[in-house]
Every structure is written in C-alpha cells, then in structure tokens.
Design a protein around this motif. Structure first.
Motif, PDB file in Angstrom:
ATOM      1  N   LEU A   1       0.752  -1.490  -0.043  1.00 12.85           N
ATOM      2  CA  LEU A   1       0.141   0.212  -0.859  1.00 12.85           C
ATOM      3  C   LEU A   1       0.941   1.037   0.289  1.00 12.85           C
ATOM      4  CD1 LEU A   1      -2.394  -0.871   2.784  1.00 12.85           C
ATOM      5  CD2 LEU A   1      -3.322  -0.337   0.133  1.00 12.85           C
ATOM      6  N   HIS A   2       2.272   1.018   0.459  1.00 10.11           N
ATOM      7  CA  HIS A   2       2.879   2.132   0.671  1.00 10.11           C
ATOM      8  C   HIS A   2       3.977   2.528  -0.375  1.00 10.11           C
ATOM      9  CE1 HIS A   2       0.908   2.253   4.745  1.00 10.11           C
ATOM     10  NE2 HIS A   2       1.028   3.329   4.937  1.00 10.11           N
ATOM     11  N   ALA A   3       4.129   1.372  -1.266  1.00  6.03           N
ATOM     12  CA  ALA A   3       5.392   0.938  -2.077  1.00  6.03           C
ATOM     13  C   ALA A   3       4.549   2.409  -3.306  1.00  6.03           C
ATOM     14  CB  ALA A   3       5.615  -0.046  -2.962  1.00  6.03           C
ATOM     15  N   PRO A   4       5.476   2.840  -3.729  1.00  2.00           N
ATOM     16  CA  PRO A   4       5.118   4.274  -4.651  1.00  2.00           C
ATOM     17  C   PRO A   4       4.896   3.043  -6.522  1.00  2.00           C
ATOM     18  CG  PRO A   4       7.647   3.775  -4.485  1.00  2.00           C
ATOM     19  CD  PRO A   4       6.943   3.156  -3.381  1.00  2.00           C
ATOM     20  N   SER A   5       4.061   3.812  -6.994  1.00  3.00           N
ATOM     21  CA  SER A   5       3.472   2.936  -7.999  1.00  3.00           C
ATOM     22  C   SER A   5       4.203   3.179  -9.110  1.00  3.00           C
ATOM     23  CB  SER A   5       2.028   3.305  -8.158  1.00  3.00           C
ATOM     24  OG  SER A   5       1.560   4.546  -7.988  1.00  3.00           O
ATOM     25  N   ASN A   6       4.524   2.311 -10.505  1.00  2.64           N
ATOM     26  CA  ASN A   6       5.096   2.628 -11.313  1.00  2.64           C
ATOM     27  C   ASN A   6       4.041   3.211 -12.176  1.00  2.64           C
ATOM     28  OD1 ASN A   6       7.220   2.025  -9.960  1.00  2.64           O
ATOM     29  ND2 ASN A   6       7.194  -0.093 -10.727  1.00  2.64           N
ATOM     30  N   PRO A   7       4.122   4.362 -13.283  1.00  2.48           N
ATOM     31  CA  PRO A   7       3.023   4.864 -14.465  1.00  2.48           C
ATOM     32  C   PRO A   7       3.304   3.596 -15.747  1.00  2.48           C
ATOM     33  CG  PRO A   7       4.601   6.522 -13.245  1.00  2.48           C
ATOM     34  CD  PRO A   7       5.258   5.401 -12.850  1.00  2.48           C
TER      35      PRO A   7
END
Length: 65
Positions: free
Chosen positions: A59-65
């Motif tokens: 949930l806290h991991a940065p998402s990759n576009p």
C-alpha cells in the motif's frame, strides 16, 4: 481472553461455522484441527502478521506508471 480446558477429541465452537478440534497432545504441544468455510483464511499468528506487513508495504510502495 477466554481460557478453556479441553481434552483430545473435544472441540471448541467459534460462532456458527468455525470449530477447533483438539486432535493430539504431546508434551507442551497441541495439535489442532480447524473446520471453517472455504472463504475463511486460517494461518498461524506469525504467518498472519507477515501477510499484514506485506500488504501494508504494498500500500505504501510507490506505484510505477
């Protein structure tokens, strides 16, 4: 916390659809059988904690576009 005494062959009911069966006693170890609906996940507490930690990290991991 509710503390219950049970012997081999006896069971504990949790709600209407979960039953814990006492299968075996061996010294300080207790072997339990768990009857629960297919949709109920049953884990040892330490495994459950790791699952929660992984979910929180995702949930806290940065998402990759």
């Amino acid at each position: 916390m509710l503390v219950l005494s049970r012997t081999v062959g006896e069971a504990i009911a949790i709600g209407d659809d979960i039953t814990l069966h006492i299968l075996e006693l061996n010294g300080t170890q207790v072997k339990l059988g768990v009857e629960a609906p297919a949709g109920v996940h049953v884990h040892r507490a330490e495994v459950h904690q790791k699952i929660l930690e992984r979910q929180a990290a995702q949930l806290h991991a940065p998402s990759n576009p």
